[in-house]
Design a protein around this motif. Structure first.
Motif, mmCIF file in Angstrom:
data_model
loop_
_atom_site.group_PDB
_atom_site.id
_atom_site.type_symbol
_atom_site.label_atom_id
_atom_site.label_comp_id
_atom_site.label_asym_id
_atom_site.label_seq_id
_atom_site.Cartn_x
_atom_site.Cartn_y
_atom_site.Cartn_z
ATOM 1 N N SER A 31 0.815 -1.211 0.000
ATOM 2 C CA SER A 31 0.000 0.000 0.000
ATOM 3 C C SER A 31 0.854 1.269 0.000
ATOM 4 C CB SER A 31 -0.929 0.004 1.227
ATOM 5 O OG SER A 31 -1.889 -1.022 1.148
ATOM 6 N N PHE A 32 2.086 1.164 0.500
ATOM 7 C CA PHE A 32 2.979 2.316 0.542
ATOM 8 C C PHE A 32 3.764 2.484 -0.755
ATOM 9 C CE2 PHE A 32 2.371 1.100 4.928
ATOM 10 C CZ PHE A 32 2.287 2.298 5.607
ATOM 11 N N ASN A 33 3.637 1.515 -1.646
ATOM 12 C CA ASN A 33 4.523 1.487 -2.810
ATOM 13 C C ASN A 33 3.765 1.422 -4.132
ATOM 14 O OD1 ASN A 33 7.409 1.192 -1.596
ATOM 15 N ND2 ASN A 33 6.132 -0.198 -0.398
ATOM 16 N N GLY A 34 2.662 2.160 -4.185
ATOM 17 C CA GLY A 34 1.995 2.344 -5.468
ATOM 18 C C GLY A 34 0.692 1.603 -5.675
ATOM 19 N N SER A 35 0.450 0.538 -4.930
ATOM 20 C CA SER A 35 -0.762 -0.239 -5.209
ATOM 21 C C SER A 35 -2.027 0.456 -4.722
ATOM 22 C CB SER A 35 -0.664 -1.638 -4.589
ATOM 23 O OG SER A 35 -0.645 -1.567 -3.184
ATOM 24 N N ARG A 36 -1.887 1.284 -3.678
ATOM 25 C CA ARG A 36 -3.044 2.024 -3.148
ATOM 26 C C ARG A 36 -2.587 3.431 -2.790
ATOM 27 N NH1 ARG A 36 -2.604 -2.824 -0.921
ATOM 28 N NH2 ARG A 36 -4.008 -4.401 -1.789
ATOM 29 N N ALA A 37 -2.429 4.246 -3.794
ATOM 30 C CA ALA A 37 -1.918 5.603 -3.599
ATOM 31 C C ALA A 37 -2.792 6.356 -2.600
ATOM 32 C CB ALA A 37 -1.879 6.350 -4.929
ATOM 33 N N GLY A 38 -2.139 7.006 -1.653
ATOM 34 C CA GLY A 38 -2.861 7.756 -0.633
ATOM 35 C C GLY A 38 -3.040 7.007 0.666
ATOM 36 N N SER A 39 -2.444 5.809 0.757
ATOM 37 C CA SER A 39 -2.600 4.986 1.959
ATOM 38 C C SER A 39 -1.744 5.453 3.129
ATOM 39 C CB SER A 39 -2.227 3.527 1.658
ATOM 40 O OG SER A 39 -3.132 2.934 0.767
ATOM 41 N N GLU A 40 -0.661 6.160 2.844
ATOM 42 C CA GLU A 40 0.356 6.417 3.868
ATOM 43 C C GLU A 40 -0.212 7.087 5.116
ATOM 44 O OE1 GLU A 40 0.611 7.091 0.695
ATOM 45 O OE2 GLU A 40 2.504 6.314 -0.099
ATOM 46 N N SER A 41 -0.938 8.181 4.922
ATOM 47 C CA SER A 41 -1.443 8.916 6.081
ATOM 48 C C SER A 41 -2.483 8.110 6.845
ATOM 49 C CB SER A 41 -2.031 10.258 5.647
ATOM 50 O OG SER A 41 -3.118 10.071 4.755
ATOM 51 N N ILE A 42 -3.295 7.341 6.125
ATOM 52 C CA ILE A 42 -4.320 6.524 6.774
ATOM 53 C C ILE A 42 -3.666 5.422 7.603
ATOM 54 C CG2 ILE A 42 -6.384 5.108 6.429
ATOM 55 C CD1 ILE A 42 -6.685 6.497 3.685
ATOM 56 N N CYS A 43 -2.683 4.760 7.019
ATOM 57 C CA CYS A 43 -1.966 3.704 7.752
ATOM 58 C C CYS A 43 -1.250 4.279 8.971
ATOM 59 C CB CYS A 43 -0.973 3.007 6.835
ATOM 60 S SG CYS A 43 -1.744 2.026 5.519
ATOM 61 N N GLY A 44 -0.739 5.494 8.817
ATOM 62 C CA GLY A 44 -0.104 6.147 9.954
ATOM 63 C C GLY A 44 -1.071 6.362 11.096
ATOM 64 N N GLU A 45 -2.283 6.777 10.774
ATOM 65 C CA GLU A 45 -3.294 6.986 11.817
ATOM 66 C C GLU A 45 -3.722 5.662 12.428
ATOM 67 O OE1 GLU A 45 -7.538 9.341 12.536
ATOM 68 O OE2 GLU A 45 -6.477 9.533 10.620
ATOM 69 N N ILE A 46 -3.854 4.627 11.604
ATOM 70 C CA ILE A 46 -4.189 3.297 12.127
ATOM 71 C C ILE A 46 -3.127 2.850 13.129
ATOM 72 C CG2 ILE A 46 -4.338 0.838 11.516
ATOM 73 C CD1 ILE A 46 -5.675 1.750 8.872
ATOM 74 N N ALA A 47 -1.867 3.024 12.771
ATOM 75 C CA ALA A 47 -0.774 2.609 13.654
ATOM 76 C C ALA A 47 -0.780 3.395 14.964
ATOM 77 C CB ALA A 47 0.560 2.770 12.940
ATOM 78 N N LEU A 48 -1.003 4.696 14.887
ATOM 79 C CA LEU A 48 -1.046 5.525 16.094
ATOM 80 C C LEU A 48 -2.174 5.107 17.023
ATOM 81 C CD1 LEU A 48 -0.295 9.053 14.600
ATOM 82 C CD2 LEU A 48 1.043 7.904 16.377
ATOM 83 N N LEU A 49 -3.357 4.865 16.443
ATOM 84 C CA LEU A 49 -4.489 4.469 17.272
ATOM 85 C C LEU A 49 -4.326 3.039 17.790
ATOM 86 C CD1 LEU A 49 -7.409 6.155 15.311
ATOM 87 C CD2 LEU A 49 -6.612 6.725 17.605
ATOM 88 N N ALA A 50 -3.678 2.191 17.001
ATOM 89 C CA ALA A 50 -3.384 0.831 17.482
ATOM 90 C C ALA A 50 -2.488 0.892 18.708
ATOM 91 C CB ALA A 50 -2.722 0.019 16.377
#
Length: 248
Positions: free
Chosen positions: A162-181
């Motif tokens: 998801s960070f490498n082109g397959s789902r552009a725009g995932s980075e910030s969302i994944c970052g928030e998921i990790a923070l809340l996790a």
């Protein structure tokens, strides 16, 4: 931090991937992995195999190239109720079940619809992990999803692809998921989502996010063998109990 398992890999059986199980296992060995989950797309994804394919994974050796093989699937979330797309008995003896939203199967809708679908999938208890929950095509109420996963003890995937082109725009969302996790104590798993052997065990972006957020290794179920095996066994037992109760 070491990562001993890749819980999201695809073979030629997915219809749009290009390596065999053996080729993937060789790549896993080269990447220093101890475990590799074989998680081809389930049957409703265009080009994917009939569900008998997943039942017959019993013919795959337990160990290939010195890497322990977990027989699994990337199931499709079908609806808001969190139903998955193969007969229940198919999931009975699998080692690993990812459950994901995919555009060809689940038409993107509202944040509320996506959130409900994932939360109900978590509560249904058949899936071991929610695949690529940071997919921007399916916006979610991240806090609601993370809280549900933490409560049920179901892992959320940090998906390197998801960070490498397959789902552009995932980075910030994944970052928030990790923070809340981190905040709520949700479990995290690591998937390359490899569709070619060279990407097996590739976690450069995931490692960077884990380090940036400061996630504890105790929350990363793939950070050591004992933690991973404990999680897999616990989930297998729970899944079997749930499915047997539904089939009675």
């Amino acid at each position: 931090m070491q990562i001993i398992a890749d819980t999201h890999t695809h073979t030629i059986s997915s219809g749009h991937a290009y390596s065999t199980v053996t080729e993937n296992a060789k790549a896993a060995k080269e990447a220093g992995l101890t475990y590799m989950c074989v998680t081809d797309h389930a049957s409703t994804m265009p080009g994917s195999p009939h569900h008998w394919h997943f039942v017959n994974q019993r013919v795959i050796p337990d160990v290939l190239e010195g890497v322990r093989i977990c027989r699994g699937v990337e199931a499709n979330i079908m609806d808001e109720a969190g139903n998955l797309d193969m007969p229940l008995y198919v999931y009975l003896h699998l080692d690993w079940v990812n459950a994901s939203l995919h555009e060809p199967v689940f038409r993107p809708d509202s944040e509320s619809v996506h959130t409900t679908a994932i939360v109900n999938t978590i509560r249904n208890g058949i899936a071991d992990a929610i695949g690529h929950p940071g997919n921007p095509s399916f916006p979610i109420d991240i806090e609601v999803v993370v809280k549900a996963a933490a409560k049920q003890g179901i892992a959320l995937e940090l998906n390197n692809s998801s960070f490498n082109g397959s789902r552009a725009g995932s980075e910030s969302i994944c970052g928030e998921i990790a923070l809340l996790a981190k905040q709520y104590g949700a479990l995290i798993t690591t998937g390359s989502d490899a569709h070619f052997a060279n990407d097996i065990g590739r976690f450069d972006s995931v490692r960077a996010l884990i380090k940036k957020v400061g996630l504890s290794p105790d929350q990363i179920i793939t950070s050591n063998e004992g933690l991973f095996l404990e999680y897999v066994q616990k989930r297998q037992n729970q899944r079997q109990e749930i499915i047997k109760s539904l089939m009675d």
